[in-house]
Design a protein around this motif. Structure first.
Motif, PDB file in Angstrom:
ATOM      1  N   ALA A 240      15.688 -17.053 -75.376  1.00 46.32           N
ATOM      2  CA  ALA A 240      15.693 -18.516 -75.347  1.00 46.32           C
ATOM      3  C   ALA A 240      16.375 -19.089 -76.581  1.00 46.32           C
ATOM      4  N   SER A 241      16.167 -18.470 -77.720  1.00 42.07           N
ATOM      5  CA  SER A 241      16.793 -18.938 -78.959  1.00 42.07           C
ATOM      6  C   SER A 241      18.311 -18.923 -78.839  1.00 42.07           C
ATOM      7  N   ILE A 242      18.836 -17.841 -78.291  1.00 40.78           N
ATOM      8  CA  ILE A 242      20.284 -17.719 -78.118  1.00 40.78           C
ATOM      9  C   ILE A 242      20.797 -18.721 -77.090  1.00 40.78           C
ATOM     10  N   CYS A 243      20.057 -18.859 -75.991  1.00 38.17           N
ATOM     11  CA  CYS A 243      20.468 -19.800 -74.935  1.00 38.17           C
ATOM     12  C   CYS A 243      20.460 -21.242 -75.432  1.00 38.17           C
ATOM     13  N   VAL A 244      19.408 -21.632 -76.148  1.00 38.11           N
ATOM     14  CA  VAL A 244      19.312 -23.003 -76.649  1.00 38.11           C
ATOM     15  C   VAL A 244      20.450 -23.299 -77.622  1.00 38.11           C
ATOM     16  N   SER A 245      20.763 -22.348 -78.489  1.00 33.54           N
ATOM     17  CA  SER A 245      21.863 -22.539 -79.435  1.00 33.54           C
ATOM     18  C   SER A 245      23.172 -22.804 -78.704  1.00 33.54           C
ATOM     19  N   ALA A 246      23.428 -22.036 -77.645  1.00 33.88           N
ATOM     20  CA  ALA A 246      24.655 -22.218 -76.870  1.00 33.88           C
ATOM     21  C   ALA A 246      24.637 -23.551 -76.128  1.00 33.88           C
TER      22      ALA A 246
END
Length: 301
Positions: A29-35
């Motif tokens: 989720a951290s990676i997805c939210v950043s993108a």
């Protein structure tokens, strides 16, 4: 150390069946939210594998540091834990923690070497946290400051995980601050939630929030943290275009947390205690799942 010994240890102190899925969702989720916040496409699978490995290793290292830091209290007040009762030695656990560090470095380096600077920052905070910032007695006498100083590691870990997406692309989105704040508050939700005990199970010498503030006040503070977490979730959702989904799904979860909090406050039984601990984990899991995956699912469907 035999496999069966380690299996018992992890089941009691680092349950993989519970921790693994939560950290998988947290890191992804951290990676997805950043993108999403930056309007960039998702990175390749390598970023997600690196993120999961880094998260698992770091949280295990946090457990190892807790074992070292709390050994004296465990020997006095919690002799049934694995190390005090002789199931496994502290030396073995510390060596396992040390052995996990090269794995963490390798996962970060293979994906994007510059993120090692943020990994160093997380390790620095973990080190000073383990040493109680050089003032253990003063800090333990101030439980709120103790909680806040220790939960500060959560946004630091999240900054590291999100950097797997934004650092190769140059910069992070400004809105990422809300997501880091969400991680900080969710850390408080987990920490307070696991220390809401029934009065009959309170142990002299063991600090719990229910023992410190009383069950009713402690669960009120926990509910306030859930409320703050929900507000931050809505903020992230507004930036990623899923405000109403976040409101409906997150609101349902927050309502369930509030109902359970009222039940615990009225009757802090062992069953209510276990429910609060479980709900704290489920709430955090849901927050990251909604924040990280709802925008992607909206585009797909």
């Amino acid at each position: 150390m035999s496999f069966s010994t380690f299996w018992i240890y992890q089941k009691e102190r680092f349950p993989l069946a519970k921790t693994g899925p939560l950290l998988a969702v947290f890191s992804a989720a951290s990676i997805c939210v950043s993108a999403e916040l930056s309007g960039r496409p998702l990175p390749s699978i390598g970023a997600f594998v690196a993120g999961f490995l880094i998260a698992m290793m770091l949280f295990f290292q946090m457990r190892v540091c807790d074992e070292y830091k709390d050994l004296e209290d465990d020997l006095r007040f919690r002799p049934n834990r694995p190390i005090p009762r002789g199931l496994i030695s502290l030396k073995t656990i510390v060596w396992l923690g040390v052995a996990s560090m090269p794995i963490t470095v390798l996962a970060a380096w293979l994906w994007h070497p510059p993120v090692l600077w943020l990994l160093s920052l997380v390790w620095f905070w973990l080190a000073v946290m383990t040493g109680e910032f050089g003032m253990p007695a003063w800090l333990k006498a101030r439980p709120i400051l103790y909680l806040l100083s220790h939960m500060a590691i959560m946004p630091l870990i999240d900054l590291l995980l999100t950097s797997l997406e934004w650092m190769p692309n140059g910069k992070a989105a400004l809105g990422l601050v809300l997501f880091l704040a969400l991680s900080f508050v969710n850390g408080c939700v987990l920490e307070i939630g696991r220390k809401l005990w029934t009065p009959a199970r309170e142990i002299v010498g063991v600090d719990t929030y229910s023992g410190l503030w009383g069950p009713a006040k402690a669960v009120l503070i926990w509910a306030a943290c859930v409320g703050a977490s929900f507000a931050l979730l809505l903020g992230v959702g507004a930036l990623t275009g899923v405000f109403w989904i976040s409101f409906v799904l997150g609101g349902s979860g927050a309502a369930l947390c509030l109902i359970s909090a009222v039940t615990y406050a009225k009757s802090p039984t062992e069953k209510a205690e276990k429910r609060m601990d479980t709900l704290a984990g489920l709430w955090v899991f849901s927050c990251y799942a909604i924040a990280g995956f709802a925008p992607i699912l909206m585009r797909v469907f």
